[in-house]
Structure formats: C-alpha cells, structure tokens
Enzyme design. Structure first.
Site, PDB file in Angstrom:
ATOM      1  N   VAL A 154       0.806  -1.218   0.000  1.00  0.00           N
ATOM      2  CA  VAL A 154       0.000   0.000   0.000  1.00  0.00           C
ATOM      3  C   VAL A 154       0.839   1.269   0.000  1.00  0.00           C
ATOM      4  O   VAL A 154       0.344   2.351  -0.339  1.00  0.00           O
ATOM      5  CB  VAL A 154      -0.981   0.032   1.193  1.00  0.00           C
ATOM      6  CG1 VAL A 154      -1.978  -1.117   1.089  1.00  0.00           C
ATOM      7  CG2 VAL A 154      -0.252   0.029   2.527  1.00  0.00           C
ATOM      8  N   TYR A 201       2.060   4.918  16.513  1.00  0.00           N
ATOM      9  CA  TYR A 201       0.751   4.379  16.138  1.00  0.00           C
ATOM     10  C   TYR A 201      -0.335   5.441  16.286  1.00  0.00           C
ATOM     11  O   TYR A 201      -1.161   5.648  15.384  1.00  0.00           O
ATOM     12  CB  TYR A 201       0.426   3.164  17.012  1.00  0.00           C
ATOM     13  CG  TYR A 201      -0.860   2.475  16.659  1.00  0.00           C
ATOM     14  CD1 TYR A 201      -0.995   1.762  15.473  1.00  0.00           C
ATOM     15  CD2 TYR A 201      -1.959   2.529  17.518  1.00  0.00           C
ATOM     16  CE1 TYR A 201      -2.182   1.125  15.143  1.00  0.00           C
ATOM     17  CE2 TYR A 201      -3.146   1.889  17.197  1.00  0.00           C
ATOM     18  CZ  TYR A 201      -3.252   1.194  16.010  1.00  0.00           C
ATOM     19  OH  TYR A 201      -4.428   0.559  15.690  1.00  0.00           O
ATOM     20  N   LYS A 239      -2.644   7.089  13.287  1.00  0.00           N
ATOM     21  CA  LYS A 239      -4.101   6.976  13.292  1.00  0.00           C
ATOM     22  C   LYS A 239      -4.764   8.338  13.477  1.00  0.00           C
ATOM     23  O   LYS A 239      -5.865   8.574  12.963  1.00  0.00           O
ATOM     24  CB  LYS A 239      -4.547   5.995  14.376  1.00  0.00           C
ATOM     25  CG  LYS A 239      -4.105   4.550  14.115  1.00  0.00           C
ATOM     26  CD  LYS A 239      -4.621   4.023  12.780  1.00  0.00           C
ATOM     27  CE  LYS A 239      -4.328   2.549  12.575  1.00  0.00           C
ATOM     28  NZ  LYS A 239      -4.881   2.023  11.316  1.00  0.00           N
TER      29      LYS A 239
END
Length: 251
Positions: free
Chosen positions: A58, A159, A163
């Site tokens: 991706v 993380y 996000k």
C-alpha cells in the site's frame, strides 16, 4: 448502495479486520478484491469467498495502481474501498535502549497513514468513473483509524500519530471528493480480537477485556465488518469518524 451491488477493494484483506470485512461483503453478494502483502493467505481467503486477490504494497504507488487496475478488470468497476492494512509496532519516545527508533516511526506513518491515503486517492480516481445514482453518489471510501488517535497510550507515539492522521484525513477528503459523488468515512475501532491479540494468551486478553465498560469483552472483527457494510449502505453518512469500542477510553 446495497452490498449486493457493491464492488469493493479491501486492503489488509488477508487477515484481521480486513478479512472479516471481505468475508462479510462477499456473504452479502458483493464482489470483493483483496489487497495484501501475504500472497499465500490472500489467495486462500479470496478462493474461500469467491473473490479476487492481488499482492499489494500500500505504500508503493505503482503497486497500488496495478492493484486498482487488476480489481477493475476483474470486477468491472470499483464502488467501495475499505482500508484496513496497518501495523501496530510500539516503542516509547525515550526507553531503556534510548530514543524511539526513527525508522520505526517512519515505517508506521508510511504504512498506516501514507498507505491509507495512497489507496484512497487512487481508488477515488477509479470510483469517479462510475455512473452516478439519482442523488449523484458514485461510491464510498472507508478508512480505519483507532481509538488510539484520541487516547494513545505509552509506547504508542508512532501508532497514535499515524491513526490521528487518518482521522484528520476524513473531513477534508470528504469535501474534496464531494463533487465526484464519493463519500469518505472512518472507523475508529477499540480493542479487537485480531491475530495479533490472539497470540497474547487468554490471561492478557481477559485483562484487556475487563477495561471495556459494556460489553466487557474484546471486539469481534465481524462487528467491524458489519459497521463497514452499514456505512456502504447508509448513503447519508459522510465525513465522520465512528468509534466502535464498547465505550472504552484508554488511560
């Protein structure tokens, strides 16, 4: 847009939330193409649900372009893109071994945030080619954030930042794509029983579940999948982040 009339691409479709989403969509009659780096598992899941699989990175523009082209060839069109690919490496800003490794931070941002945007932008280019519904709708993009975007814990700087970026993408991307008839939604899941958590053991799982107010358990990936399916069908949902976490607020 009924799921039975949906042609969806799902990143991270070989396991966890992505696999559950692919299975749910296919069970409701949708055409599904899985994007994942795990070729063996991806091919297996695709065969089981009657879908398609293409090995995809991706973070790589050419890889995603090729995957989108493959999906369009196999399904004829793309009406939904669900981004579930991601990693959850952990490290403190300064720990016993020194400062947070910069390559780890960069890799997390690259996969979780840049990868999400990369797929979303290229999927949108394909979705815009669809014939519009009477209300102008052509399709939907669903991105996956996390409650860590709001309640990041120790060791989650990379993380939570990644996000948080996914959350930040939602509204401006929805506005960007509105004239093309493409909706953008984001799901922020809490603690779900993914393969990563399954390996932690029952005692650890029970401890995590005890922090969830109601119901006091880990989330079932099928619940995430059902929410993604509802978003596809609920055409007035746009530009919003939905938490699915049992009212958990991490501390």
């Amino acid at each position: 847009m009924p799921l039975s009339n949906t042609a969806a691409v799902v990143t991270g479709g070989a396991s966890g939330l992505g696999e559950a989403t692919a299975r749910h969509f296919a069970a409701q009659g949708a055409m599904v193409t899985l994007f994942d780096r795990d070729a063996a598992r991806g091919e297996t899941v695709a065969a089981e649900i009657g879908g398609h699989f293409v090995q995809t990175d991706v973070t790589d523009e050419a890889s995603v372009q090729a995957a989108i082209a493959f999906a369009k060839k196999k399904m004829g069109r793309i009406t939904a893109a669900v981004n579930c690919a991601g990693i959850a490496d952990a490290a403190k800003t300064v720990g016993r071994d020194g400062p947070h490794p910069l390559p780890l931070f960069q890799r997390t941002i690259d996969i979780n945030l840049v990868g999400t945007f990369n797929v979303a932008r290229l999927a949108a280019e394909a979705i815009q080619e669809n014939h519009p519904a009477p209300d102008g709708a052509r399709g939907v993009i669903i991105n996956t954030a996390s409650i860590a975007a709001y309640d990041g814990q120790k060791g989650q700087t990379a993380y939570a930042a990644s996000k948080g970026g996914v959350v930040g993408l939602c509204l401006p991307m929805a506005r960007d794509l509105s004239k093309l008839g493409i909706r953008v939604m984001t799901i922020a899941p809490g603690i779900f029983m993914t393969p990563m958590l399954a390996g932690l053991g029952e005692e650890v799982q029970a401890g995590l579940a005890a922090d969830v107010p109601c119901p006091p358990r880990l989330g079932d990936p099928a619940e995430f999948a059902a929410l993604a399916g509802f978003i596809v069908q609920a055409g007035y949902l746009n530009g919003e982040v939905i938490r699915i976490d049992g009212a958990l607020r991490m501390r």
